[in-house]
Design an enzyme around this catalytic site. Structure first.
Site, PDB file in Angstrom:
ATOM      1  N   GLY A  71       0.976  -1.171  -0.053  1.00  0.00           N
ATOM      2  CA  GLY A  71      -0.109   0.013  -0.016  1.00  0.00           C
ATOM      3  C   GLY A  71       0.740   1.228   0.032  1.00  0.00           C
ATOM      4  CB  VAL A  99      -0.405  -6.034   3.858  1.00  0.00           C
ATOM      5  CG1 VAL A  99      -1.184  -7.077   4.687  1.00  0.00           C
ATOM      6  CG2 VAL A  99      -0.827  -4.603   4.043  1.00  0.00           C
ATOM      7  CE  LYS A 115      -1.066  -0.064   7.288  1.00  0.00           C
ATOM      8  NZ  LYS A 115      -2.023   0.595   7.027  1.00  0.00           N
ATOM      9  CG  ASP A 119      -8.027   6.742   1.495  1.00  0.00           C
ATOM     10  OD1 ASP A 119      -8.352   6.770   0.499  1.00  0.00           O
ATOM     11  OD2 ASP A 119      -6.898   6.328   1.502  1.00  0.00           O
TER      12      ASP A 119
END
Ligand SMILES: *[C@@H]1O[C@H](CO)[C@@H](O)[C@H](O)[C@H]1NC(C)=O
Ligand SMILES: *[C@@H]1O[C@H](CO)[C@@H](O)[C@H](O)[C@H]1NC(C)=O
Ligand SMILES: *[C@@H]1O[C@H](CO)[C@@H](O)[C@H](O)[C@H]1NC(C)=O
Ligand SMILES: *[C@@H]1O[C@H](CO)[C@@H](O)[C@H](O)[C@H]1NC(C)=O
Ligand SMILES: *[C@@H]1O[C@H](CO)[C@@H](O)[C@H](O)[C@H]1NC(C)=O
Ligand SMILES: *[C@@H]1O[C@H](CO)[C@@H](O)[C@H](O)[C@H]1NC(C)=O
Ligand SMILES: *[C@@H]1O[C@H](CO)[C@@H](O)[C@H](O)[C@H]1NC(C)=O
Ligand SMILES: *[C@@H]1O[C@H](CO)[C@@H](O)[C@H](O)[C@H]1NC(C)=O
Ligand SMILES: *[C@@H]1O[C@H](CO)[C@@H](O)[C@H](O)[C@H]1NC(C)=O
Ligand SMILES: *[C@@H]1O[C@H](CO)[C@@H](O)[C@H](O)[C@H]1NC(C)=O
Ligand SMILES: *[C@@H]1O[C@H](CO)[C@@H](O)[C@H](O)[C@H]1NC(C)=O
Length: 650
Positions: free
Chosen positions: A336, A341, A354, A456
């Site tokens: 990301g 991850v 993560k 988001d």
């Protein structure tokens, strides 16, 4: 190496600063300029100007009522010095004002202020213009001199609703002058270029080059030696935009004796040489201490997480390294914006880990945001945060494992990236996913202790569990709002993902409930149509977006033709229509017309009809007008917003 040059430099530094004269020039106001200003809570920067009282920003006009704001330059200006015979500074300043009523009549007005106290007085809204309040009016405690641009006749002592005046520790002017006499109208919405000059004896004010006020005054008898300069403004029940679009200031520097000036030319030269040495020395030492700094940062992170008063588990780095087989690329689930991850196994349970990228400084803030916001939340449609780890400069987050990965893989699968599950989402699954996300958002907005804005929402942040139940994840940009009544979060950064961001996002610096709803609307459309939100990367162009694309179908009365063809027409037509219209309503360009999440849930469950949506996509108009003003004549303002009945139940 000997560290003596550093303290020596620090002793001389103040002289260097004093040698510069007091001058600044803001040709417009950007968010970057905030650090040079002191903004009171009701003030902000938007639309390239100081909004001395906040503008509506997608919230309702009520939020503009009863405000009093101050925006000041963050350094004090030395106005006078001496005990017996005082030396008084002189200055010239030019600023461009623009005052526009939002209701009829408008708010109270705006003032240029010189003051000893940077805080805005309590209860200084309404007729007090943020200058004084009923306790300090008429007292020397106020320490303020103002040139007011009064747009409202708030009491009998006011000359009229269009005057300028010179005020000393009081809301009432010494010499009010009606600007109507000069053919100016302050609240007409036109720019006024004001030149204010003080030569130590007389204060003069020119508006668009016309001399309107000249007043002899000894500022040193009302103000302390060092003063703040800036603007104040207020609104009452009636509101207006109080903008300062540019500001230039230049004042004489009476800081020190003049015959010392030449010294300041020699000293800097010497210092400059030493500076080079010091800089090298400093950088050298910094390298040694950086690890200590990180230890300090670690304390901060732990403190901040502990302060939030809850406990997802704190993991050890070794534990997580083991769980992921030393972060083996075989276990990589995805990458990301802020890290990678991995899949892991911990106590015979699958987990997702993560690992926040070490380089991004951004990462640390996101990390804290994420741990402190979702760590406290518990909802079946939110990805559960199991724990976190901060060790050896590594930031890690541990979540429950989602066997089906993220939603975007299912809805945008093209031939290239075709996976096994590709195109297998049926209508029921899609509907359940939309409902799940809606429930999660409703919970964030209204259901939990503190209001949370996700900021988001997009398909790659929606995870699917083994039963294809949607779980909202990635709270890196999420922010909590302390007071439940508040509906926005002020921010200096524009954050989110292009394509999912409401059009007003680029104009306002607040995340609102409505901007979340907009992103949700885009998500609904993409899930039903199996199409990307469009215009990725092209932030300001909305014309190719999925919203526009779908609005065309709607206009032509065949909205269900947009439904993902991979479902092979195996869906309930009335349901699909309902959901698509709801999605469009959420993407209304005017934030006031977007339904709240509670209404969205009612529509999805069939308890309510979708809000009415105009056939033609309304243009984006800013500032946006709330529905209660829809009886007004918009044509005057050049707007194409067609008023229609609001059924959103807000
Ligand atoms: C205000 O910010 C803009 C944009 O970053 C910058 O170009 C400008 O120099 C700043 N103005 C002042 C007076 O610092
Ligand atoms: C302030 O800056 C603007 C843009 O840089 C410039 O046009 C203007 O002349 C400057 N004003 C003064 C008074 O120097
Ligand atoms: C603003 O202040 C006035 C007078 O104090 C009060 O009547 C009114 O309710 C206030 N409005 C809001 C929105 O707080
Ligand atoms: C102050 O100014 C007055 C008049 O200009 C002058 O007579 C007096 O000597 C000055 N006092 C001092 C201490 O400089
Ligand atoms: C202000 O402007 C006047 C001319 O209009 C000039 O004589 C004076 O030196 C200026 N003062 C400052 C402090 O810039
Ligand atoms: C501003 O005031 C004028 C005249 O009083 C009025 O016609 C206009 O509609 C007002 N503007 C708004 C946005 O209410
Ligand atoms: C400045 O103003 C604030 C708000 O009115 C007040 O609380 C504070 O005491 C004032 N400070 C001084 C030094 O007068
Ligand atoms: C504010 O103070 C001035 C000076 O004491 C006084 O004349 C005026 O009436 C006061 N204004 C209000 C609105 O109380
Ligand atoms: C003042 O001058 C500016 C141009 O510098 C102009 O745009 C504005 O309309 C003028 N304002 C008024 C009230 O005439
Ligand atoms: C100034 O303009 C506003 C808005 O157009 C209007 O409401 C107001 O009556 C005007 N004031 C004067 C004194 O002309
Ligand atoms: C200030 O104004 C007065 C009268 O208007 C005038 O006599 C005096 O010369 C002015 N002082 C300066 C420094 O311009």
């Amino acid at each position: 190496m000997d560290s003596s040059p550093l303290p020596f430099f620090l002793i001389l530094a103040p002289f260097l600063i004093q040698a510069s004269c007091f001058h600044f020039n803001f040709s417009s106001f950007q968010l970057d300029n905030i650090s040079q200003l002191i903004l009171s809570p009701d003030s902000n920067i938007a639309l390239d100007a100081i909004q001395v009282t906040a503008e509506a920003r997608g919230a309702s006009l009520d939020s503009m009522q009863n405000q009093s704001g101050r925006t000041l330059y963050n350094k004090r200006f030395r106005l006078w010095k001496g005990n017996g015979n005082r030396t008084i500074a002189s200055f010239n300043t030019t600023f461009v004002l623009n005052i526009q009523n939002q209701t009829s009549p408008g708010g109270e007005g705006l003032a240029f202020i010189i003051t000893g106290n940077s805080s805005v007085p309590d209860n200084s809204e309404g007729r007090w213009l943020g200058i004084v309040n009923s306790d300090t009016n008429g007292t020397s405690e106020a320490e303020i001199v103002a040139v007011e641009f009064d747009t409202r006749m708030s009491d009998d002592r006011d000359l009229d609703g269009n005057h300028i005046g010179f005020n000393i520790n009081s809301i009432n002017s010494v010499t009010p002058v009606s600007l109507s006499d000069f053919g100016f109208n302050i609240s007409q919405g036109l720019d006024l270029r004001v030149l204010l000059q003080y030569d130590g004896e007389n204060l003069t004010v020119r508006v668009n080059d016309t001399l309107v006020l000249s007043e002899p005054v000894d500022l040193s008898s009302y103000l302390p030696e060092e003063v703040f300069i800036g603007f104040s403004a207020s609104t009452g029940d009636e509101v207006q935009l109080n903008c300062v679009k540019s500001w230039w200031f230049s004042g004489t520097d009476i800081g020190e004796d003049e015959n010392l000036w030449w010294v300041w030319i020699v000293i800097p030269a010497v210092i400059l040489m030493m500076l080079t040495v010091v800089l090298v020395c400093y950088l050298y030492r910094r390298r040694d201490t950086i690890d200590d700094d990180m230890e300090g940062a670690r304390g901060n992170i732990e403190d901040e997480i502990n302060r939030s008063g809850f406990g997802p588990k704190k993991f050890g780095f070794k534990e997580l390294k083991q769980a992921t087989a030393n972060f083996s690329s075989k276990n990589k689930l995805g990458q990301g914006g802020f890290g990678t991850v991995y899949k892991g196994s911990w106590r015979n349970k699958d987990i997702a880990i993560k690992r926040v990228s070490k380089k991004s400084n951004q990462g640390k803030q996101e990390f804290i945001a994420e741990v402190t916001t979702i760590g406290n939340l518990n909802h079946k449609n939110l990805v559960k945060l199991i724990g976190w780890c901060y060790e050896r400069r590594e930031l890690l987050l541990v979540y429950e494992y989602m066997p089906n990965g993220s939603l975007d893989k299912f809805i945008f699968c093209n031939e290239k990236a075709s996976t096994v599950e590709c195109s297998t989402l049926n209508w029921e699954q899609r509907l359940t996913i939309i409902q799940g996300v809606a429930q999660a958002l409703e919970y964030l907005h209204n259901g939990c202790q503190k209001r949370v804005l996700h900021r988001d929402i997009k398909s790659s942040n929606i995870m699917l569990d083994s039963d294809y139940i949607a779980k909202l994840g990635d709270f890196g940009l999420a922010r909590t709002i302390q007071e439940k009544e508040k509906t926005y979060y002020s921010t200096v950064e524009i954050a989110g993902t292009p394509g999912y961001m409401a059009p007003e996002t680029f104009l306002i610096s607040r995340a609102t409930i409505e901007t979340d709803v907009y992103s949700f609307g885009v998500l609904v459309l993409e899930v039903v149509c199996g199409r990307k939100p469009g215009n990725q990367g092209e932030q300001k162009n909305y014309n190719n977006s999925i919203v526009n694309w779908l609005w065309e179908f709607y206009k032509n009365g065949k909205i269900t033709a947009a439904v993902d063809s991979r479902m092979e027409a195996d869906f309930v037509e009335t349901e699909a229509e309902r959901v698509l219209v709801l999605g469009l309503a959420c993407c209304h360009p005017n934030p006031h017309y977007r339904p709240c999440m509670r209404t969205v849930l009612q529509v999805l469950s069939g308890e309510a009809d979708p809000p009415e949506v105009p056939q033609e996509r309304p243009s984006f108009v800013w500032p946006a007008m709330p529905p209660s003003f829809s009886h007004m004549d918009y044509s005057l303002r050049g707007s194409q917003l067609t008023p229609f009945t609001d059924l959103t139940g807000r």
